[in-house]
Motif scaffolding. Structure first.
Motif, PDB file in Angstrom:
ATOM      1  N   GLY A 173       0.782  -1.216   0.000  1.00  0.00           N
ATOM      2  CA  GLY A 173       0.000   0.000   0.000  1.00  0.00           C
ATOM      3  C   GLY A 173       0.817   1.270   0.000  1.00  0.00           C
ATOM      4  N   ARG A 174       2.115   1.165   0.253  1.00  0.00           N
ATOM      5  CA  ARG A 174       2.976   2.343   0.294  1.00  0.00           C
ATOM      6  C   ARG A 174       3.860   2.455  -0.952  1.00  0.00           C
ATOM      7  NH1 ARG A 174       2.304   4.619   5.362  1.00  0.00           N
ATOM      8  NH2 ARG A 174       2.857   6.467   4.134  1.00  0.00           N
ATOM      9  N   VAL A 175       4.217   1.319  -1.531  1.00  0.00           N
ATOM     10  CA  VAL A 175       4.933   1.265  -2.806  1.00  0.00           C
ATOM     11  C   VAL A 175       4.252   0.170  -3.633  1.00  0.00           C
ATOM     12  CG1 VAL A 175       7.137   2.081  -1.877  1.00  0.00           C
ATOM     13  CG2 VAL A 175       6.634  -0.363  -1.874  1.00  0.00           C
ATOM     14  N   ALA A 176       4.639   0.050  -4.897  1.00  0.00           N
ATOM     15  CA  ALA A 176       4.051  -0.983  -5.752  1.00  0.00           C
ATOM     16  C   ALA A 176       4.265  -2.366  -5.141  1.00  0.00           C
ATOM     17  CB  ALA A 176       4.666  -0.922  -7.146  1.00  0.00           C
ATOM     18  N   SER A 246      -4.323   6.649  -4.492  1.00  0.00           N
ATOM     19  CA  SER A 246      -3.475   7.822  -4.274  1.00  0.00           C
ATOM     20  C   SER A 246      -2.040   7.444  -3.910  1.00  0.00           C
ATOM     21  CB  SER A 246      -4.065   8.691  -3.154  1.00  0.00           C
ATOM     22  OG  SER A 246      -4.187   7.944  -1.956  1.00  0.00           O
ATOM     23  N   ARG A 247      -1.690   6.176  -4.114  1.00  0.00           N
ATOM     24  CA  ARG A 247      -0.400   5.682  -3.620  1.00  0.00           C
ATOM     25  C   ARG A 247       0.796   6.434  -4.197  1.00  0.00           C
ATOM     26  NH1 ARG A 247       2.891   2.389  -5.980  1.00  0.00           N
ATOM     27  NH2 ARG A 247       1.310   1.473  -7.341  1.00  0.00           N
ATOM     28  N   ALA A 248       0.845   6.601  -5.508  1.00  0.00           N
ATOM     29  CA  ALA A 248       2.021   7.220  -6.115  1.00  0.00           C
ATOM     30  C   ALA A 248       2.222   8.648  -5.614  1.00  0.00           C
ATOM     31  CB  ALA A 248       1.891   7.192  -7.640  1.00  0.00           C
ATOM     32  N   GLU A 249       1.144   9.421  -5.577  1.00  0.00           N
ATOM     33  CA  GLU A 249       1.240  10.799  -5.105  1.00  0.00           C
ATOM     34  C   GLU A 249       1.605  10.844  -3.628  1.00  0.00           C
ATOM     35  OE1 GLU A 249      -1.644  14.745  -4.579  1.00  0.00           O
ATOM     36  OE2 GLU A 249      -2.304  13.035  -5.789  1.00  0.00           O
ATOM     37  N   ASP A 250       0.993   9.961  -2.849  1.00  0.00           N
ATOM     38  CA  ASP A 250       1.267   9.915  -1.416  1.00  0.00           C
ATOM     39  C   ASP A 250       2.725   9.551  -1.171  1.00  0.00           C
ATOM     40  OD1 ASP A 250      -0.431   9.655   1.363  1.00  0.00           O
ATOM     41  OD2 ASP A 250       1.320   8.336   1.348  1.00  0.00           O
ATOM     42  N   ALA A 254       5.506  11.682   0.856  1.00  0.00           N
ATOM     43  CA  ALA A 254       6.121  11.095   2.047  1.00  0.00           C
ATOM     44  C   ALA A 254       7.633  11.004   1.887  1.00  0.00           C
ATOM     45  CB  ALA A 254       5.531   9.709   2.309  1.00  0.00           C
ATOM     46  N   PHE A 255       8.099  10.667   0.687  1.00  0.00           N
ATOM     47  CA  PHE A 255       9.541  10.567   0.442  1.00  0.00           C
ATOM     48  C   PHE A 255      10.220  11.903   0.730  1.00  0.00           C
ATOM     49  CE2 PHE A 255      13.499  10.190  -1.813  1.00  0.00           C
ATOM     50  CZ  PHE A 255      13.818   8.849  -1.779  1.00  0.00           C
ATOM     51  N   ALA A 256       9.598  12.994   0.268  1.00  0.00           N
ATOM     52  CA  ALA A 256      10.172  14.324   0.497  1.00  0.00           C
ATOM     53  C   ALA A 256      10.159  14.682   1.978  1.00  0.00           C
ATOM     54  CB  ALA A 256       9.404  15.363  -0.316  1.00  0.00           C
ATOM     55  N   LEU A 257       9.083  14.327   2.685  1.00  0.00           N
ATOM     56  CA  LEU A 257       9.009  14.619   4.115  1.00  0.00           C
ATOM     57  C   LEU A 257      10.076  13.840   4.885  1.00  0.00           C
ATOM     58  CD1 LEU A 257       5.127  14.604   4.612  1.00  0.00           C
ATOM     59  CD2 LEU A 257       6.650  16.602   4.624  1.00  0.00           C
ATOM     60  N   VAL A 258      10.236  12.582   4.539  1.00  0.00           N
ATOM     61  CA  VAL A 258      11.268  11.785   5.203  1.00  0.00           C
ATOM     62  C   VAL A 258      12.655  12.320   4.874  1.00  0.00           C
ATOM     63  CG1 VAL A 258      12.411   9.522   5.104  1.00  0.00           C
ATOM     64  CG2 VAL A 258       9.955   9.660   5.546  1.00  0.00           C
ATOM     65  N   VAL A 342      -0.365   7.317   5.992  1.00  0.00           N
ATOM     66  CA  VAL A 342      -0.799   7.895   4.723  1.00  0.00           C
ATOM     67  C   VAL A 342      -1.492   9.216   5.005  1.00  0.00           C
ATOM     68  CG1 VAL A 342      -1.022   5.670   3.547  1.00  0.00           C
ATOM     69  CG2 VAL A 342      -2.976   6.619   4.776  1.00  0.00           C
ATOM     70  N   ALA A 343      -1.486  10.094   4.000  1.00  0.00           N
ATOM     71  CA  ALA A 343      -2.014  11.444   4.195  1.00  0.00           C
ATOM     72  C   ALA A 343      -3.490  11.435   4.568  1.00  0.00           C
ATOM     73  CB  ALA A 343      -1.790  12.274   2.935  1.00  0.00           C
ATOM     74  N   ALA A 344      -4.259  10.477   4.035  1.00  0.00           N
ATOM     75  CA  ALA A 344      -5.686  10.436   4.341  1.00  0.00           C
ATOM     76  C   ALA A 344      -5.936  10.134   5.816  1.00  0.00           C
ATOM     77  CB  ALA A 344      -6.378   9.386   3.471  1.00  0.00           C
ATOM     78  N   VAL A 345      -5.030   9.406   6.438  1.00  0.00           N
ATOM     79  CA  VAL A 345      -5.153   9.103   7.857  1.00  0.00           C
ATOM     80  C   VAL A 345      -4.691  10.287   8.691  1.00  0.00           C
ATOM     81  CG1 VAL A 345      -4.271   7.603   9.696  1.00  0.00           C
ATOM     82  CG2 VAL A 345      -4.931   6.620   7.497  1.00  0.00           C
TER      83      VAL A 345
END
Length: 376
Positions: A173-176, A246-250, A254-258, A342-345
């Motif tokens: 759910g976070r990557v392919a 929304s996985r790819a956008e999320d 998240a990658f940038a935030l980390v 995830v951003a929705a959570v």
């Protein structure tokens, strides 16, 4: 949980409460809903519904996956191979089984490099040892985020005629979703689903069989033998659909935030940011601070309003250092692990990370000052 998954769970209490094994109307309704949930998850993983089963949680799915490979291959041998940074659901049962057989070589661990990536040459040699009946490699490490070379590892396992189980608890759910495996295990919580539901995939044609009597309800609940509470399965399916959309956008966000957390931690003296900086999960980061205790750091960040984890030395339960960091040759003391939902959570996660970045260095310094540590 994803907000829509929570709504689905609540709605399903009125429609999916019955035992799906029963033949009355409510039971047939629950059976249809369970089949629907399995089909959604199977489609997302690119497999057939018959290949998908459930478990009480992710670690149990991991254990069952390897257990079924070992038992099905018991006439060919008893040896299992795993990377040194696998989840305890792999390492502890593996060592226990080797102790039961009296042969420590029945469970072998393969070393990793400084980023936590498995040594492929050592992997190829180990999986080719006669008597090997199962190999286990995680998709990505949930502590440091490093993604493993599954395709190459699976190719080596296939060349040796050995099935490979993949632990994807941290990544689904976070990557392919991975494609290189014979058995796959995951946890619905990783994609915003409910707790208490693991997913187990056994590819068609894979020799897999759990010990014990034949399962009379296999067609109903698939591999594993666990019949989940139907509302949980429906909530997991809804979360999968929402998260996958929304996985790819999320993941990019998240990658940038980390990356901002990694950069901030890297500016603090005597702090080691671990894991591959590029080939990693988008939402996980771990750093270790010299002259600071991991649990004290968790407590300090908690006082600032941040709920983080520690895979560090001296946990209250075992007093053992992180086996992942130890296998990498990294600092095991003063370890902090941040996992972004995830951003929705967590719609506020970007603001949370900005605040965390500003608090990171002062929090480390406060913990160091408590023990009178020298200033770096």
């Amino acid at each position: 949980m994803h907000p829509l998954a929570r709504q689905t769970l609540q709605a399903a209490l009125g429609t999916g409460w019955a035992d799906p094994r029963r033949l009355h109307r409510e039971g047939r309704t629950a059976r249809g809903l369970l089949d629907q949930a399995r089909a959604v998850i199977a489609d997302g993983l690119g497999v057939s519904p018959a290949e998908v089963g459930f478990a009480p949680d992710g670690p149990t799915a991991v254990r069952w996956g390897i257990e079924g490979l070992r038992y099905a291959g018991r006439r060919r041998g008893a040896r299992t191979v795993a990377s040194a940074v696998e989840h305890s659901a792999v390492l502890l049962p593996g060592r226990h089984e080797a102790a039961q057989t009296g042969n420590p070589d029945d469970f072998a661990t393969v070393p990793v490099d400084a980023t936590g990536r498995v040594d492929l040459e050592a992997w190829r040699r180990s999986v080719a040892v006669p008597g090997t009946v199962a190999v286990a490699l995680q998709h990505a490490n949930g502590e440091v985020g490093t993604v493993q070379p599954l395709e190459e590892a699976h190719e080596a396992a296939r060349a040796a005629g050995v099935p490979m189980a993949v632990d994807a608890q941290a990544s689904l759910g976070r990557v392919a979703a991975p494609a290189a495996y014979d058995v796959l295990a995951g946890d619905a919580q990783s994609w915003g689903g409910p707790g208490g539901l693991g997913v187990l995939v056994v590819r068609s044609g894979t020799r897999w069989l759990r010990p014990g009597p034949a399962d009379p309800d296999h067609a109903l609940h698939g591999p594993g033998g666990h019949l989940p509470w139907v509302p949980l399965a429906l909530a997991a399916a809804e979360a999968w659909q929402q998260t996958e959309a929304s996985r790819a956008e999320d993941a990019r966000a998240a990658f940038a935030l980390v990356e901002s957390i990694r950069a901030a931690a890297g500016t603090v003296g005597d702090v080691d940011v671990v894991g591959d900086p590029v080939e990693r999960l988008p939402h996980v980061v771990t750093f270790s601070a010299l002259y600071a205790d991991g649990e004290s750091l968790v407590g300090e960040f908690d006082r600032q309003g941040f709920s983080i984890g520690s895979g560090s030395a001296c946990t209250a339960s075992t007093l053992e250092p992180s086996h992942v960091l130890a296998a990498m040759g990294a600092l095991t003391h003063g370890n902090v692990r941040v996992t972004l939902p995830v951003a929705a959570v967590a719609p506020e996660r970007e603001a949370w990370v900005r605040d965390f970045v500003t608090q990171l260095a002062p929090a480390v310094e406060r913990v160091r000052a408590q023990i009178g540590a020298p200033r770096p």
